[in-house]
Design a protein around this motif. Structure first.
Motif, PDB file in Angstrom:
ATOM      1  N   PRO A 151      15.093   1.654   2.809  1.00 44.71           N
ATOM      2  CA  PRO A 151      14.187   1.746   3.952  1.00 44.71           C
ATOM      3  C   PRO A 151      13.089   2.784   3.769  1.00 44.71           C
ATOM      4  O   PRO A 151      12.088   2.756   4.502  1.00 44.71           O
ATOM      5  CB  PRO A 151      15.116   2.119   5.115  1.00 44.71           C
ATOM      6  CG  PRO A 151      16.307   2.743   4.469  1.00 44.71           C
ATOM      7  CD  PRO A 151      16.470   2.054   3.158  1.00 44.71           C
ATOM      8  N   CYS A 152      13.223   3.681   2.795  1.00 42.60           N
ATOM      9  CA  CYS A 152      12.200   4.714   2.582  1.00 42.60           C
ATOM     10  C   CYS A 152      10.960   4.154   1.887  1.00 42.60           C
ATOM     11  O   CYS A 152       9.944   4.859   1.778  1.00 42.60           O
ATOM     12  CB  CYS A 152      12.769   5.864   1.771  1.00 42.60           C
ATOM     13  SG  CYS A 152      13.337   5.414   0.115  1.00 42.60           S
ATOM     14  N   VAL A 153      11.002   2.909   1.406  1.00 38.20           N
ATOM     15  CA  VAL A 153       9.885   2.315   0.672  1.00 38.20           C
ATOM     16  C   VAL A 153       9.224   1.234   1.522  1.00 38.20           C
ATOM     17  O   VAL A 153       9.892   0.416   2.166  1.00 38.20           O
ATOM     18  CB  VAL A 153      10.360   1.712  -0.658  1.00 38.20           C
ATOM     19  CG1 VAL A 153       9.227   0.970  -1.362  1.00 38.20           C
ATOM     20  CG2 VAL A 153      10.910   2.802  -1.573  1.00 38.20           C
ATOM     21  N   ASP A 154       7.899   1.227   1.511  1.00 37.41           N
ATOM     22  CA  ASP A 154       7.109   0.177   2.163  1.00 37.41           C
ATOM     23  C   ASP A 154       7.142  -1.061   1.255  1.00 37.41           C
ATOM     24  O   ASP A 154       6.413  -1.132   0.267  1.00 37.41           O
ATOM     25  CB  ASP A 154       5.675   0.669   2.370  1.00 37.41           C
ATOM     26  CG  ASP A 154       4.781  -0.366   3.034  1.00 37.41           C
ATOM     27  OD1 ASP A 154       5.217  -1.508   3.249  1.00 37.41           O
ATOM     28  OD2 ASP A 154       3.610  -0.031   3.316  1.00 37.41           O
ATOM     29  N   GLN A 155       7.970  -2.015   1.585  1.00 31.40           N
ATOM     30  CA  GLN A 155       8.199  -3.173   0.723  1.00 31.40           C
ATOM     31  C   GLN A 155       6.950  -4.019   0.503  1.00 31.40           C
ATOM     32  O   GLN A 155       6.853  -4.764  -0.478  1.00 31.40           O
ATOM     33  CB  GLN A 155       9.300  -4.058   1.318  1.00 31.40           C
ATOM     34  CG  GLN A 155      10.559  -3.313   1.739  1.00 31.40           C
ATOM     35  CD  GLN A 155      11.335  -2.757   0.574  1.00 31.40           C
ATOM     36  OE1 GLN A 155      11.177  -3.215  -0.548  1.00 31.40           O
ATOM     37  NE2 GLN A 155      12.172  -1.757   0.821  1.00 31.40           N
ATOM     38  N   ARG A 156       5.981  -3.909   1.391  1.00 29.85           N
ATOM     39  CA  ARG A 156       4.763  -4.722   1.275  1.00 29.85           C
ATOM     40  C   ARG A 156       3.766  -4.131   0.289  1.00 29.85           C
ATOM     41  O   ARG A 156       2.755  -4.775  -0.020  1.00 29.85           O
ATOM     42  CB  ARG A 156       4.087  -4.843   2.650  1.00 29.85           C
ATOM     43  CG  ARG A 156       4.946  -5.498   3.722  1.00 29.85           C
ATOM     44  CD  ARG A 156       4.475  -5.132   5.101  1.00 29.85           C
ATOM     45  NE  ARG A 156       4.553  -3.671   5.314  1.00 29.85           N
ATOM     46  CZ  ARG A 156       4.164  -3.061   6.431  1.00 29.85           C
ATOM     47  NH1 ARG A 156       3.665  -3.767   7.425  1.00 29.85           N
ATOM     48  NH2 ARG A 156       4.266  -1.747   6.538  1.00 29.85           N
ATOM     49  N   ALA A 197      -6.812   1.718  -0.678  1.00 25.50           N
ATOM     50  CA  ALA A 197      -7.903   0.895  -0.115  1.00 25.50           C
ATOM     51  C   ALA A 197      -7.444  -0.506   0.244  1.00 25.50           C
ATOM     52  O   ALA A 197      -7.969  -1.117   1.186  1.00 25.50           O
ATOM     53  CB  ALA A 197      -9.066   0.834  -1.113  1.00 25.50           C
ATOM     54  N   HIS A 198      -6.458  -1.027  -0.500  1.00 26.41           N
ATOM     55  CA  HIS A 198      -6.029  -2.420  -0.301  1.00 26.41           C
ATOM     56  C   HIS A 198      -4.612  -2.514   0.255  1.00 26.41           C
ATOM     57  O   HIS A 198      -3.979  -3.567   0.144  1.00 26.41           O
ATOM     58  CB  HIS A 198      -6.109  -3.173  -1.627  1.00 26.41           C
ATOM     59  CG  HIS A 198      -7.506  -3.343  -2.146  1.00 26.41           C
ATOM     60  ND1 HIS A 198      -8.352  -4.327  -1.690  1.00 26.41           N
ATOM     61  CD2 HIS A 198      -8.213  -2.638  -3.061  1.00 26.41           C
ATOM     62  CE1 HIS A 198      -9.507  -4.243  -2.316  1.00 26.41           C
ATOM     63  NE2 HIS A 198      -9.456  -3.217  -3.150  1.00 26.41           N
ATOM     64  N   ARG A 199      -4.171  -1.450   0.866  1.00 27.25           N
ATOM     65  CA  ARG A 199      -2.779  -1.428   1.370  1.00 27.25           C
ATOM     66  C   ARG A 199      -2.548  -2.547   2.377  1.00 27.25           C
ATOM     67  O   ARG A 199      -3.354  -2.762   3.289  1.00 27.25           O
ATOM     68  CB  ARG A 199      -2.479  -0.076   1.985  1.00 27.25           C
ATOM     69  CG  ARG A 199      -1.033   0.110   2.426  1.00 27.25           C
ATOM     70  CD  ARG A 199      -0.725   1.547   2.748  1.00 27.25           C
ATOM     71  NE  ARG A 199       0.667   1.726   3.140  1.00 27.25           N
ATOM     72  CZ  ARG A 199       1.266   2.903   3.262  1.00 27.25           C
ATOM     73  NH1 ARG A 199       0.578   4.008   3.025  1.00 27.25           N
ATOM     74  NH2 ARG A 199       2.537   2.984   3.631  1.00 27.25           N
ATOM     75  N   ASN A 200      -1.453  -3.255   2.200  1.00 29.99           N
ATOM     76  CA  ASN A 200      -1.092  -4.340   3.117  1.00 29.99           C
ATOM     77  C   ASN A 200      -0.494  -3.762   4.392  1.00 29.99           C
ATOM     78  O   ASN A 200       0.406  -2.922   4.353  1.00 29.99           O
ATOM     79  CB  ASN A 200      -0.071  -5.269   2.448  1.00 29.99           C
ATOM     80  CG  ASN A 200      -0.663  -5.980   1.259  1.00 29.99           C
ATOM     81  OD1 ASN A 200      -1.637  -6.709   1.373  1.00 29.99           O
ATOM     82  ND2 ASN A 200      -0.056  -5.775   0.090  1.00 29.99           N
ATOM     83  N   ALA A 201      -1.000  -4.226   5.522  1.00 30.33           N
ATOM     84  CA  ALA A 201      -0.549  -3.695   6.812  1.00 30.33           C
ATOM     85  C   ALA A 201       0.799  -4.290   7.205  1.00 30.33           C
ATOM     86  O   ALA A 201       1.142  -5.402   6.802  1.00 30.33           O
ATOM     87  CB  ALA A 201      -1.595  -4.026   7.874  1.00 30.33           C
ATOM     88  N   CYS A 254       7.069   4.679   2.327  1.00 31.67           N
ATOM     89  CA  CYS A 254       5.896   4.960   1.506  1.00 31.67           C
ATOM     90  C   CYS A 254       5.679   3.859   0.473  1.00 31.67           C
ATOM     91  O   CYS A 254       6.621   3.186   0.044  1.00 31.67           O
ATOM     92  CB  CYS A 254       6.046   6.304   0.803  1.00 31.67           C
ATOM     93  SG  CYS A 254       7.544   6.467  -0.173  1.00 31.67           S
ATOM     94  N   PRO A 255       4.427   3.654   0.061  1.00 32.74           N
ATOM     95  CA  PRO A 255       4.162   2.730  -1.042  1.00 32.74           C
ATOM     96  C   PRO A 255       4.787   3.271  -2.323  1.00 32.74           C
ATOM     97  O   PRO A 255       5.087   4.466  -2.414  1.00 32.74           O
ATOM     98  CB  PRO A 255       2.641   2.689  -1.124  1.00 32.74           C
ATOM     99  CG  PRO A 255       2.199   4.002  -0.550  1.00 32.74           C
ATOM    100  CD  PRO A 255       3.205   4.335   0.514  1.00 32.74           C
TER     101      PRO A 255
END
Length: 359
Positions: free
Chosen positions: A183-188, A355-359, A102-103
Motif C-alpha cells: 500500500p505504500c506504493v502508488d500502483q498507477r 509531469a505525466h503522473r497518472n491521477a 509514492c511513485p
C-alpha cells in the motif's frame, strides 16, 4: 528533416498487420500489439517463461533509519515455484516515509549496493520516489550458461527460448508482483528502468507488462532503443558474436542482414503505447548511436499519434546536447559525456514521471 531521415531507414510499419491491413483504432492496435510482441519474442528476445505457480516474499533485513531516518530500506527474498523447482532472488526496497503512497522505480541494476554509483538512492527518495532494485546476476549469470539461477529452473527451446535479457525481464515482473501487495506504493505510477543491456531489459519489460506505466531506457543502443537499419557503431553481428546469450537463437539469422528484418526497434518502443516510454542518449556513446536511438523514438511516435496522444514532441531536427524533450508520451534527452547512468539522468526521469503522473 526528420521525415527524410526516417525515410532513408526504410522502416517496417508498426501500424500494418502481417497481412497488410492497417491499424485504424485503439481496438485494432490491441490486436496488432500482440502480433508485434509475438514477433519480437520469437525473433529477438525469446518467449517469457510462464509466471510462477505461486510466489512468496520474505523480509530478511530491515533498516528503518536509512538516510537519517527518512527512508526504510528492506532486503526481501522473492521465491517463485517453477516447473523445475523453486527459484529465489533478493531485492532491495528503499521507500521514503513521507507522502505515501509514492511513485516507484523497479531498477534492474548491475550491482546489489544501496546506494550504488548507478542509483543515487537518497536523492531519489528525497524527491518522493521509492526504488526497488535487484542485481541482474542474482537472477542468472551474464554468460552462455543456461543451467544457473532462473535459467536452470525452466525448460528452454534453442531457437525461441528466452535469452538472458528475457530472464532478467521476467525477474523485474516478479518485483512488480511484490509491489502490487504494498500500500505504500502508488500502483498507477511505477516505472521500470535500466542502463545499457539492462536498458534493453527495461524496454522489453515495459513492452510486455502493462502494469508498468513507464519504461525507461538509459543508453540501451543496439537491440534496445536504437534502430538497427542504418545504425552506426554496434550492429547485430557484433552484439550476437559477443553477447549472443542475451537473445534467442533465432536472432542470429539477422547478422549482417538488418534490412531483411520484418521489424525494427521502434516496434519495441511502440509496444508501450499509449503508456509512457523514455529513451536517453549520451553524446559520446557512439557505439550505442544516439541518432538511431532518437530516430526510433520519432518513428514510434506514429503509433501514439494513431491512438490520439502525443508521442515524441520535438523540433524538426536532431536533438542538441543538453536538450530534454518531455512534453509527449515519448520522452528523450541527450546529455554530454559517455556511456554511464548519471544523477542527471535520474533527475530527468523523475521530472518526466512527475509531469505525466497518472491521477
Amino acid at each position: 528533416m526528420l521525415e527524410e531521415l526516417l525515410a532513408r531507414r526504410n522502416l517496417p510499419d508498426p501500424l500494418a498487420f502481417a497481412d497488410g491491413t492497417k491499424v485504424r483504432d485503439a481496438e485494432q492496435w490491441r490486436r496488432r500489439r500482440q502480433e508485434i510482441a509475438q514477433t519480437l519474442c520469437r525473433e529477438v528476445y525469446g518467449f517469457l517463461p510462464p509466471p510462477p505457480r505461486r510466489w512468496r516474499a520474505e523480509i530478511v533485513e530491515e533498516d528503518t533509519r536509512f538516510c537519517a531516518g527518512k527512508v526504510t530500506l528492506t532486503k526481501v527474498m522473492l521465491a517463485a515455484a517453477l516447473e523445475n523447482g523453486e527459484f529465489a532472488f533478493p531485492i532491495y526496497c528503499a521507500v521514503p516515509k513521507a507522502a505515501q503512497p509514492c511513485p516507484a522505480f523497479v531498477h534492474i541494476n548491475f550491482r546489489d549496493a544501496v546506494p550504488d554509483r548507478y542509483m543515487p538512492t537518497e536523492e531519489i527518495c528525497d524527491r518522493g520516489f521509492a526504488v526497488f532494485s535487484f542485481c541482474y546476476t542474482d537472477v542468472t549469470s551474464d554468460n552462455g550458461d543456461f543451467d544457473d539461477g532462473l535459467a536452470g529452473a525452466i525448460e528452454r527451446d534453442a531457437h525461441t527460448g528466452p535469452g538472458k535479457i528475457t530472464l532478467w525481464s521476467w525477474a523485474a515482473m516478479r518485483v512488480m508482483d511484490y509491489i502490487q501487495s504494498l500500500p505504500c506504493v502508488d500502483q498507477r505510477n511505477v516505472a521500470v528502468v535500466g542502463h545499457s543491456r539492462l536498458g534493453k531489459t527495461a524496454l522489453l519489460t515495459g513492452a510486455l507488462d502493462e502494469r508498468f506505466a513507464f519504461a525507461i531506457s538509459n543508453n540501451s543502443g543496439c537491440s534496445g532503443a536504437a534502430l538497427s537499419r542504418g545504425k552506426q557503431g554496434e550492429d547485430i553481428a557484433a552484439i550476437c558474436n559477443k553477447f549472443g546469450h542475451w537473445f534467442c537463437g533465432n536472432y542470429q539469422k539477422y547478422m549482417n542482414k538488418e534490412d531483411e528484418q520484418p521489424f525494427d526497434q521502434h516496434w519495441l518502443l511502440a509496444l508501450t503505447a499509449p503508456r509512457k516510454v523514455y529513451v536517453a542518449s549520451a553524446e559520446e556513446d557512439l557505439w550505442a548511436d544516439p541518432v538511431s536511438e532518437f530516430l526510433a523514438c520519432a518513428a514510434a511516435g506514429k503509433v501514439y499519434g494513431r491512438l490520439g496522444v502525443a508521442g515524441l514532441v520535438t523540433p524538426d531536427r536532431l536533438p542538441l546536447v543538453g536538450e530534454c524533450l518531455q512534453t509527449g508520451g515519448i520522452g528523450y534527452h541527450m546529455r554530454s559525456g559517455g556511456h554511464y547512468f548519471s544523477r542527471s539522468d535520474w533527475n530527468r526521469y523523475m521530472d518526466f514521471m512527475t509531469a505525466h503522473r497518472n491521477a
